[in-house]
Design an enzyme around this catalytic site. Structure first.
Site, short mmCIF file in Angstrom:
data_model
loop_
_atom_site.label_atom_id
_atom_site.label_comp_id
_atom_site.label_asym_id
_atom_site.label_seq_id
_atom_site.Cartn_x
_atom_site.Cartn_y
_atom_site.Cartn_z
N THR A 12 -2.34 8.19 -5.50
CA THR A 12 -1.96 6.82 -5.17
C THR A 12 -2.68 6.27 -3.94
O THR A 12 -2.35 5.18 -3.48
CB THR A 12 -0.44 6.73 -4.96
OG1 THR A 12 -0.06 7.69 -3.98
CG2 THR A 12 0.31 6.98 -6.25
N LEU A 14 -3.82 5.83 0.04
CA LEU A 14 -3.06 5.85 1.30
C LEU A 14 -1.98 4.77 1.29
O LEU A 14 -2.05 3.80 2.03
CB LEU A 14 -4.01 5.67 2.49
CG LEU A 14 -4.97 6.83 2.76
CD1 LEU A 14 -5.83 6.54 3.98
CD2 LEU A 14 -4.24 8.14 2.92
N HIS A 15 -0.97 4.94 0.44
CA HIS A 15 0.18 4.05 0.47
C HIS A 15 1.12 4.51 1.57
O HIS A 15 0.76 5.37 2.38
CB HIS A 15 0.86 3.98 -0.91
CG HIS A 15 1.52 5.25 -1.33
ND1 HIS A 15 2.82 5.54 -1.01
CD2 HIS A 15 1.06 6.32 -2.02
CE1 HIS A 15 3.13 6.74 -1.50
NE2 HIS A 15 2.08 7.22 -2.11
N LEU A 16 2.32 3.99 1.65
CA LEU A 16 3.19 4.17 2.81
C LEU A 16 3.46 5.64 3.18
O LEU A 16 3.31 6.02 4.33
CB LEU A 16 4.51 3.43 2.61
CG LEU A 16 5.42 3.39 3.83
CD1 LEU A 16 4.71 2.80 5.03
CD2 LEU A 16 6.68 2.62 3.52
#
Length: 87
Positions: A12, A14-16
Site C-alpha cells: 500500500t 507509505l500510507h498512515l
C-alpha cells in the site's frame, strides 16, 4: 552525509501506518533524515511530510542521513523499509 536508494515494498506504499513506523524509527536518531522522491524532499521525522510525498508500492526513494549517527540511522531505516514497515 550518507544516502542510499531503496524501493518501497509494502503493497500500500507509505500510507498512515507505515509512515508512522518510518517516522518512529527515524526519530530515534539525532541525525537529520530526509528522503528525495520525484524531485521533492520529505522530512522522514514528520508523518505529514512523509504522507505528502505520496509514495506508492514499487517507488524508489533516496534516504539521506546527516549527523553524528548517520550510518546507523541509514542502516536501520533501509532495513525497516526492506522488511515492509510492519506490513
Amino acid at each position: 552525509m550518507v544516502s542510499q536508494k531503496v524501493t518501497i515494498k509494502n503493497p500500500t506504499g507509505l500510507h498512515l501506518r507505515p509512515a508512522g513506523i518510518l517516522c518512529r524509527e527515524a526519530m530515534q536518531f539525532s541525525s537529520s533524515i530526509t528522503f528525495k522522491f520525484r524531485g521533492g524532499t520529505a522530512n522522514a521525522k514528520s508523518v505529514l511530510s512523509v504522507l505528502g510525498a505520496c509514495v506508492k508500492s514499487g517507488d524508489e526513494i533516496e534516504l539521506i542521513c546527516d549527523g553524528d549517527d548517520e550510518e546507523e540511522a541509514l542502516n536501520v531505516l533501509v532495513l525497516a523499509i526492506q522488511e515492509g514497515l510492519g506490513e
